[in-house]
Design a protein around this motif. Structure first.
Motif, PDB file in Angstrom:
ATOM      1  N   LEU A   1      50.552  22.897 -29.950  1.00  0.00           N
ATOM      2  CA  LEU A   1      51.382  23.738 -29.079  1.00  0.00           C
ATOM      3  C   LEU A   1      51.639  23.112 -27.714  1.00  0.00           C
ATOM      4  N   GLU A   2      50.885  22.099 -27.362  1.00  0.00           N
ATOM      5  CA  GLU A   2      51.098  21.425 -26.086  1.00  0.00           C
ATOM      6  C   GLU A   2      52.293  20.489 -26.129  1.00  0.00           C
ATOM      7  N   THR A   3      52.628  19.995 -27.323  1.00  0.00           N
ATOM      8  CA  THR A   3      53.665  18.963 -27.407  1.00  0.00           C
ATOM      9  C   THR A   3      54.794  19.279 -28.377  1.00  0.00           C
ATOM     10  N   THR A   4      54.626  20.235 -29.273  1.00  0.00           N
ATOM     11  CA  THR A   4      55.635  20.479 -30.300  1.00  0.00           C
ATOM     12  C   THR A   4      56.873  21.167 -29.745  1.00  0.00           C
ATOM     13  N   THR A   5      57.916  21.158 -30.549  1.00  0.00           N
ATOM     14  CA  THR A   5      59.132  21.914 -30.257  1.00  0.00           C
ATOM     15  C   THR A   5      59.293  22.981 -31.329  1.00  0.00           C
ATOM     16  N   PRO A   6      60.091  24.019 -31.082  1.00  0.00           N
ATOM     17  CA  PRO A   6      60.295  25.026 -32.132  1.00  0.00           C
ATOM     18  C   PRO A   6      60.803  24.437 -33.438  1.00  0.00           C
ATOM     19  N   GLU A   7      61.719  23.456 -33.349  1.00  0.00           N
ATOM     20  CA  GLU A   7      62.271  22.863 -34.557  1.00  0.00           C
ATOM     21  C   GLU A   7      61.201  22.087 -35.338  1.00  0.00           C
ATOM     22  N   LEU A   8      60.373  21.327 -34.641  1.00  0.00           N
ATOM     23  CA  LEU A   8      59.322  20.557 -35.296  1.00  0.00           C
ATOM     24  C   LEU A   8      58.253  21.488 -35.860  1.00  0.00           C
ATOM     25  N   TYR A   9      57.899  22.526 -35.098  1.00  0.00           N
ATOM     26  CA  TYR A   9      56.912  23.500 -35.566  1.00  0.00           C
ATOM     27  C   TYR A   9      57.379  24.148 -36.868  1.00  0.00           C
ATOM     28  N   PHE A  10      58.629  24.581 -36.903  1.00  0.00           N
ATOM     29  CA  PHE A  10      59.170  25.217 -38.109  1.00  0.00           C
ATOM     30  C   PHE A  10      59.188  24.242 -39.282  1.00  0.00           C
ATOM     31  N   THR A  11      59.568  22.988 -39.020  1.00  0.00           N
ATOM     32  CA  THR A  11      59.647  21.995 -40.088  1.00  0.00           C
ATOM     33  C   THR A  11      58.298  21.819 -40.775  1.00  0.00           C
ATOM     34  N   ARG A  12      57.239  21.831 -40.001  1.00  0.00           N
ATOM     35  CA  ARG A  12      55.908  21.732 -40.584  1.00  0.00           C
ATOM     36  C   ARG A  12      55.448  23.067 -41.163  1.00  0.00           C
ATOM     37  N   TYR A  13      55.683  24.158 -40.439  1.00  0.00           N
ATOM     38  CA  TYR A  13      55.123  25.444 -40.845  1.00  0.00           C
ATOM     39  C   TYR A  13      55.709  25.941 -42.165  1.00  0.00           C
ATOM     40  N   ILE A  14      56.992  25.735 -42.379  1.00  0.00           N
ATOM     41  CA  ILE A  14      57.626  26.240 -43.592  1.00  0.00           C
ATOM     42  C   ILE A  14      56.996  25.628 -44.834  1.00  0.00           C
ATOM     43  N   THR A  15      56.437  24.421 -44.699  1.00  0.00           N
ATOM     44  CA  THR A  15      55.819  23.770 -45.851  1.00  0.00           C
ATOM     45  C   THR A  15      54.426  24.323 -46.151  1.00  0.00           C
ATOM     46  N   HIS A  16      53.883  25.162 -45.263  1.00  0.00           N
ATOM     47  CA  HIS A  16      52.610  25.834 -45.552  1.00  0.00           C
ATOM     48  C   HIS A  16      52.702  26.690 -46.819  1.00  0.00           C
ATOM     49  N   PHE A  17      53.897  27.136 -47.144  1.00  0.00           N
ATOM     50  CA  PHE A  17      54.065  28.056 -48.269  1.00  0.00           C
ATOM     51  C   PHE A  17      53.992  27.349 -49.626  1.00  0.00           C
ATOM     52  N   CYS A  18      54.018  26.030 -49.620  1.00  0.00           N
ATOM     53  CA  CYS A  18      54.175  25.300 -50.882  1.00  0.00           C
ATOM     54  C   CYS A  18      52.911  25.291 -51.728  1.00  0.00           C
TER      55      CYS A  18
ATOM     56  N   PHE B   1      53.691  31.370 -31.951  1.00  0.00           N
ATOM     57  CA  PHE B   1      53.312  30.172 -32.709  1.00  0.00           C
ATOM     58  C   PHE B   1      51.796  30.093 -32.864  1.00  0.00           C
ATOM     59  N   SER B   2      51.061  30.385 -31.796  1.00  0.00           N
ATOM     60  CA  SER B   2      49.603  30.363 -31.866  1.00  0.00           C
ATOM     61  C   SER B   2      49.086  31.420 -32.835  1.00  0.00           C
ATOM     62  N   PHE B   3      49.682  32.590 -32.796  1.00  0.00           N
ATOM     63  CA  PHE B   3      49.287  33.686 -33.685  1.00  0.00           C
ATOM     64  C   PHE B   3      49.495  33.305 -35.149  1.00  0.00           C
ATOM     65  N   MET B   4      50.580  32.611 -35.422  1.00  0.00           N
ATOM     66  CA  MET B   4      50.921  32.264 -36.797  1.00  0.00           C
ATOM     67  C   MET B   4      50.277  30.963 -37.268  1.00  0.00           C
ATOM     68  N   ASN B   5      49.668  30.218 -36.374  1.00  0.00           N
ATOM     69  CA  ASN B   5      49.141  28.904 -36.711  1.00  0.00           C
ATOM     70  C   ASN B   5      47.788  29.031 -37.417  1.00  0.00           C
ATOM     71  N   ILE B   6      47.838  29.196 -38.726  1.00  0.00           N
ATOM     72  CA  ILE B   6      46.631  29.438 -39.496  1.00  0.00           C
ATOM     73  C   ILE B   6      46.155  28.144 -40.180  1.00  0.00           C
TER      74      ILE B   6
ATOM     75  N   TRP C   1      52.560  10.148 -37.084  1.00  0.00           N
ATOM     76  CA  TRP C   1      51.208   9.580 -37.087  1.00  0.00           C
ATOM     77  C   TRP C   1      50.615   9.463 -35.689  1.00  0.00           C
ATOM     78  N   THR C   2      51.283  10.066 -34.707  1.00  0.00           N
ATOM     79  CA  THR C   2      50.745  10.015 -33.337  1.00  0.00           C
ATOM     80  C   THR C   2      50.478  11.395 -32.763  1.00  0.00           C
ATOM     81  N   ASP C   3      50.955  12.448 -33.415  1.00  0.00           N
ATOM     82  CA  ASP C   3      50.741  13.798 -32.887  1.00  0.00           C
ATOM     83  C   ASP C   3      50.837  14.809 -34.019  1.00  0.00           C
ATOM     84  N   ASP C   4      50.272  15.973 -33.788  1.00  0.00           N
ATOM     85  CA  ASP C   4      50.297  17.071 -34.756  1.00  0.00           C
ATOM     86  C   ASP C   4      51.537  17.926 -34.485  1.00  0.00           C
ATOM     87  N   PRO C   5      52.397  18.151 -35.492  1.00  0.00           N
ATOM     88  CA  PRO C   5      53.597  18.968 -35.262  1.00  0.00           C
ATOM     89  C   PRO C   5      53.275  20.415 -34.897  1.00  0.00           C
ATOM     90  N   LEU C   6      52.035  20.848 -35.117  1.00  0.00           N
ATOM     91  CA  LEU C   6      51.625  22.201 -34.748  1.00  0.00           C
ATOM     92  C   LEU C   6      50.846  22.223 -33.433  1.00  0.00           C
TER      93      LEU C   6
END
Length: 397
Positions: free
Chosen positions: A44-61, A264-269, A37-42
């Motif tokens: 790119l200034e603050t995320t990590t690969p693990e956090l980015y993946f954790t959020r991104y994989i749920t885009h498919f749902c 990550f930026s390219f895939m961040n839709i 509730w304090t930052d966006d997992p996507l």
């Protein structure tokens, strides 16, 4: 022939079960991750690969579920008359809208005052089903054409929406442009438009038309080939349009500090509303995977079938279970009800304190715990549905 039909339905249920399980990961992250509730997992200034993946994989749902809902509706049309199916879709659509505004709204907030009514994924499915209840009376080719026009053309609205000072208003927000816009519908009661319905309706229509590939008379090898070709085609289209950086997503990608973050930026839709490129990459992957699930049978797929066959039941239960666990964690951290009353309106009764929570390991462990707890309940409900097919109300759950 009966075996073939069963295999086809099972492959749909497996994929639906997989995305339902993945979906719970994102909702656990919402309530338990320290930065949820304090930052966006996507970001790119603050995320990590693990956090980015954790959020991104749920885009498919959400897109996969909406698309498969359309496929399932077509399969129902093979055993119901058009008037019967139309009536069912109209009633179930209205029921899902009610569920979103009451049962799901309370599950998200635990606020007995019902100050916020979010229009989320269940709303989008409900309104799409309701409208499809009318549209299924149209010729198949016309439904397909309209669905494709919506899916491939709705991002035209991005251009006026991006102009300085643009104000969409309630109806345009509801249709397409909303980004979690809040509208006060009465004193201290707000409607939150998270899922504008137009692109989701188009995706369900395309899913409905794709359901023809699963009809009994359709050759299994030809269907597998077509699904794979369609999936690869959507992924290629995604790469081309994303590379051009002009149409298909309202947010352009840009070079970042290194190759990984540029990727990550390219895939961040864009998900709110779902852009064409968002649907291309998610549905493209789903169509590539789906043919490989038809004859796959092992312990994992048997579990996923259970979740897929009880998706709505699972969805409601998982929201309440996750939120109850969040409330327990809230009290374990030493907070009281007074802490809830002091919070901003968005956090009232939510049992969430921004900046407080667990790391990703804790999130994944809680997620696994939630899935393990839900499986026997879903298994029981699946067995109950199978043994009581004469109960009409089960088709609404």
């Amino acid at each position: 022939m009966t075996t073939t039909i069963q295999q086809r339905i099972q492959s749909i249920d497996i994929l639906r079960g997989i995305v339902m399980v993945i979906m719970a990961l994102d909702h656990v992250r919402d309530y338990f991750h320290i930065y949820a509730w304090t930052d966006d997992p996507l970001n790119l200034e603050t995320t990590t690969p693990e956090l980015y993946f954790t959020r991104y994989i749920t885009h498919f749902c959400a897109p996969t579920f909406v698309f498969l809902s359309g496929v399932s509706i077509y399969l129902q049309s093979l055993r119901k008359t058009t008037p019967e199916l139309s009536a069912f879709l109209l009633k179930r659509g209205l029921w899902l809208i009610f569920v979103e505004l009451v049962i799901v709204a309370f599950a998200w907030s635990f606020n007995p005052a019902f100050e916020r009514f979010p229009l989320g994924v269940i709303w989008s499915i409900g309104v799409s089903m309701f409208l499809l209840g009318f549209l299924i009376r149209l010729p198949y080719k016309l439904i397909l054409g309209l669905g494709l026009v919506i899916v491939f053309g709705h991002n035209v609205l991005d251009f006026p929406e991006a102009t300085t000072g643009f104000q969409g208003g309630f109806w345009l927000d509801l249709l397409h442009s909303s980004k979690w816009t809040s509208y006060e519908i009465m004193d201290n009661r707000n409607l939150i438009i998270a899922y504008p319905f137009l692109p989701w309706l188009g995706l369900m229509m395309v899913g409905y038309c794709t359901g023809r590939l699963f009809s009994p008379q359709f050759d299994i090898l030809r269907r597998k080939k077509l699904l794979t070709q369609m999936g690869i085609g959507l992924l290629v289209l995604f790469v081309i349009l994303r590379s051009i950086n002009v149409y298909g997503d309202p947010v352009a990608w840009s070079p970042q500090r290194n190759g990984l973050y540029t990727f990550f930026s390219f895939m961040n839709i864009h998900k709110y509303p779902p852009s064409l490129l968002y649907m291309c990459v998610t549905i493209g992957c789903a169509l590539v995977v789906l043919p490989h699930l038809e004859k796959l049978e092992n312990r994992f797929t048997k579990i996923m079938v259970v979740f897929g066959r009880t998706a709505f039941f699972y969805y409601i239960l998982h929201l309440y279970l996750i939120h109850i666990l969040a409330a327990i964690s809230f009290y374990i951290h030493g907070h009281t009800l007074e802490k809830i009353a002091e919070g901003e309106s968005v956090f009232k009764w939510k049992f969430v304190v921004p900046g407080e929570g667990f790391g990703l390991l804790g999130v994944y462990l809680i997620w696994i715990f939630v899935i393990v707890c839900l499986y026997p309940l879903c298994k029981w409900y699946d067995t109950y549905k199978t043994k009581h097919k004469e109960k009409w109300w089960l088709s609404y759950l």
